[in-house]
Write an enzyme that holds these catalytic residues in place. Structure first.
Site, PDB file in Angstrom:
ATOM      1  N   SER A 231      34.829  52.938  32.703  1.00  0.00           N
ATOM      2  CA  SER A 231      35.683  53.962  33.309  1.00  0.00           C
ATOM      3  C   SER A 231      35.597  55.273  32.551  1.00  0.00           C
ATOM      4  CB  SER A 231      37.126  53.478  33.382  1.00  0.00           C
ATOM      5  OG  SER A 231      37.498  52.843  32.197  1.00  0.00           O
TER       6      SER A 231
ATOM      7  N   HIS B 241      31.624  52.298  39.411  1.00  0.00           N
ATOM      8  CA  HIS B 241      33.006  52.328  38.921  1.00  0.00           C
ATOM      9  C   HIS B 241      33.980  51.919  40.027  1.00  0.00           C
ATOM     10  CE1 HIS B 241      36.573  54.774  37.127  1.00  0.00           C
ATOM     11  NE2 HIS B 241      36.601  53.519  36.737  1.00  0.00           N
TER      12      HIS B 241
ATOM     13  N   GLU C  69      32.921  54.838  42.555  1.00  0.00           N
ATOM     14  CA  GLU C  69      32.167  56.001  42.079  1.00  0.00           C
ATOM     15  C   GLU C  69      30.791  55.502  41.626  1.00  0.00           C
ATOM     16  OE1 GLU C  69      35.679  58.953  40.345  1.00  0.00           O
ATOM     17  OE2 GLU C  69      34.760  57.534  38.973  1.00  0.00           O
TER      18      GLU C  69
ATOM     19  N   ASN D  82      39.250  60.400  37.384  1.00  0.00           N
ATOM     20  CA  ASN D  82      39.990  60.560  36.130  1.00  0.00           C
ATOM     21  C   ASN D  82      39.912  61.977  35.583  1.00  0.00           C
ATOM     22  OD1 ASN D  82      41.255  58.116  35.817  1.00  0.00           O
ATOM     23  ND2 ASN D  82      39.463  57.159  34.880  1.00  0.00           N
TER      24      ASN D  82
END
Ligand code: NAD
Length: 506
Positions: free
Chosen positions: A129, A150, A162, A200
């Protein structure tokens, strides 16, 4: 190497290895088996793979009980997942997904071992991550076959994947994994390996702006949460941070900050550090911003008096939306389209409610030599919000402050009186999310559609950054960011070159 087995063969003939049988590994094994692959699940901890398979069986029982899966399908799916006890047992797989502990060295060691073992057409994916795919590939003989895949937690439910390309990842490998993720029922988006990838990274301001507001004692967590829930976020930032855990959220923030060489845009907050230091880690320990669950928001009180003669001032999407909402609420008003500010004026007393431009009410009152003034937040979704933040200029008389609150209540919004900080809550949060999305696109991390999809599916945002941009136009966003940049004299609020170009019509 371009004949990638997972791209060529049907699922039943392309075995998948999953290494790491924790929360994420179990979910990925389930999803791969559901798509028809034989899966080999391996974990360094003895019995962990078997325990994960038992856990998958239990969650499938739940699906069968709800009638969402047939008993026969459950048996067939489970039969496709077998535990493995050594990496060597994965020599025949078409794809390995690495899902072990989030540390560079053990991941690199495992990836090198896999690279030496697997046939030329096999792809190696990492579910990291936060670690750079470029760094993970360093030392592999075939770094072009490593790609980030991901997933989001819980894997069987969350749609987003992702697909992260490092500097060496072959485009055909990223394309093969993109197509595979789609065949697994997921919605993939391409991302370039940069700190935080898409979700993120773009999500940082959602937490950071609220933490900055709390540091400035602008308002209470419940007020800030209410303001943002109103525009469609499922959870406000404070309750969401309580749910994620402040230790986890603080670590991600620190890692993105450090990975960006200390760029102030991503600076962690003293407010969150104090929560972590004091053990107020959130819901998992029963205390964070809230003790237990947040209290329900109070209903909007009825206005004390009907508002007087209203003038809708200025132009643009926010003003037009406000006008439509005034009409919907049966409030009559006149228009003053040509103006150097946007908002509402209570005609007979000269009270001005300025839509936020990132400038405080005090500064506006001072520069305009007009004390009867308040700044209001962006009513981004007038029909959905139940509260609106505002800040009064220092010399706004008590009676006029009551008039501001009555007017907001007449619009169906509970007034949230905040300390007079520039940009209030929704405006600065949305502007910064748009800015972060714009920078991600400007830097080639993803495209606009990818940014929108990622934020809506990865963190359930009500809209993506480019959808907000389309709704608002670049003008108000750039104006708000410039206001914050001036107010704080901080690089944190620098406008993305992409937004500047849009503003200039490029
Ligand atoms: P976890 O701690 O639940 O599981 C990790 C598993 O890997 C453990 O069972 C551990 O025994 C095993 N393991 C560790 N080193 C190993 C090795 N060398 N070989 C084989 N097995 C090994 O962790 P998790 O939450 O499932 O996360 C795993 C990965 O997924 C991490 O890279 C994490 O960053 C990423 N990720 C996690 C989430 C999340 O919400 N938990 C979301 C997206 C990505």
């Amino acid at each position: 190497m371009s004949d990638w087995i997972v791209a060529k063969r049907p699922a039943g003939e392309a075995m998948v290895g999953v290494i790491g049988a924790g929360v994420m590994g179990a979910g990925i094994a389930q999803v791969a088996a559901q798509a028809g692959h034989e899966v080999r699940l391996l974990d360094a901890r003895e019995g962990a793979a078997e325990a994960a398979i038992a856990q998958i069986a239990k969650s499938l029982d739940g699906l069968v009980a709800k009638g969402r899966m047939e008993g026969g399908q459950r048996e067939a799916l489970l039969a496709r997942i077998q535990p493995a006890s050594a990496v060597a047992e994965l020599a025949d797989v078409a794809l390995v997904v690495e899902v072990i502990v989030e540390k560079l060295e053990p991941k690199q060691a495992l990836l090198r071992e896999l690279d030496a073992l697997l046939p030329a057409g096999a792809i190696i994916a990492s579910n990291t991550s936060s670690i750079s795919i470029t760094a993970l590939a360093n030392g592999m003989r075939n770094p072009q076959r490593l790609v980030g895949m991901h997933f989001f937690n819980p894997v069987p439910l969350m749609k987003l994947v992702e697909v992260v390309s490092g500097a060496e990842t072959a485009p055909e490998v990223a394309a093969a994994i993109f197509e595979l993720a789609a065949r697994w029922g997921k919605t993939p988006v391409h991302a370039k390996s940069t700190p935080g990838f898409i979700v993120n990274r773009i999500a940082r301001p959602y937490y950071a702006e609220t933490l900055a507001l709390l540091l400035e004692q602008a308002g209470q967590p419940a007020q800030l949460d209410r303001a943002l829930r109103g525009v469609g976020f499922r959870m406000g930032p404070c309750e969401l941070m309580d749910l994620i855990g402040h230790d986890t959220n603080f670590l991600v923030t620190q890692s993105v900050f450090e990975a960006n060489f200390g760029d102030k845009r991503y600076m962690p907050s003293l407010v969150q550090k104090a929560l972590v230091d004091g053990g107020r880690l959130g819901r998992k320990v029963g205390k964070g911003f809230y003790e237990g669950l947040p209290a329900a928001a109070a209903p909007v009180a009825a206005p004390a008096a009907a508002p007087r003669h209203l003038v809708l001032v200025g132009a643009g999407p926010l003003v037009e939306g406000l006008g439509r909402w005034l009409s919907h609420k049966g409030l009559s008003f006149t228009r003053e389209t040509h103006s150097d500010w946007d908002g509402l004026r209570v005609g007979d007393v000269g009270l001005q409610l300025h839509l936020s431009t990132g400038i405080s009410a005090a500064q506006l009152a001072f520069t305009r030599c007009h004390d009867a003034l308040a700044v209001i937040d962006w009513p981004l979704a007038p029909d959905k919000i139940d509260a609106l933040a505002y800040a009064a200029a220092p010399k706004l008389a008590g009676g006029q402050r009551a008039l501001v609150e009555d007017l907001l209540r007449a619009l169906g919004w509970e007034p949230l009186a905040l300390r007079d900080v520039p940009g209030l809550v929704v405006a600065r949060t949305i502007a910064m999310l748009v800015n972060e999305g714009a920078d991600a696109v400007w830097q080639g991390v993803c495209d606009e559609a990818g940014a929108d999809t990622a934020m809506k599916l990865g963190v359930n945002y009500p809209a993506g950054p480019f959808e907000w941009l389309a709704q608002l136009g670049s003008g108000p966003v750039v104006q708000l960011l410039d206001g914050l940049f001036e107010a704080y004299r901080s690089e944190r609020y620098r406008v993305s070159p992409l937004l500047q170009r849009l503003r200039w019509g490029a």
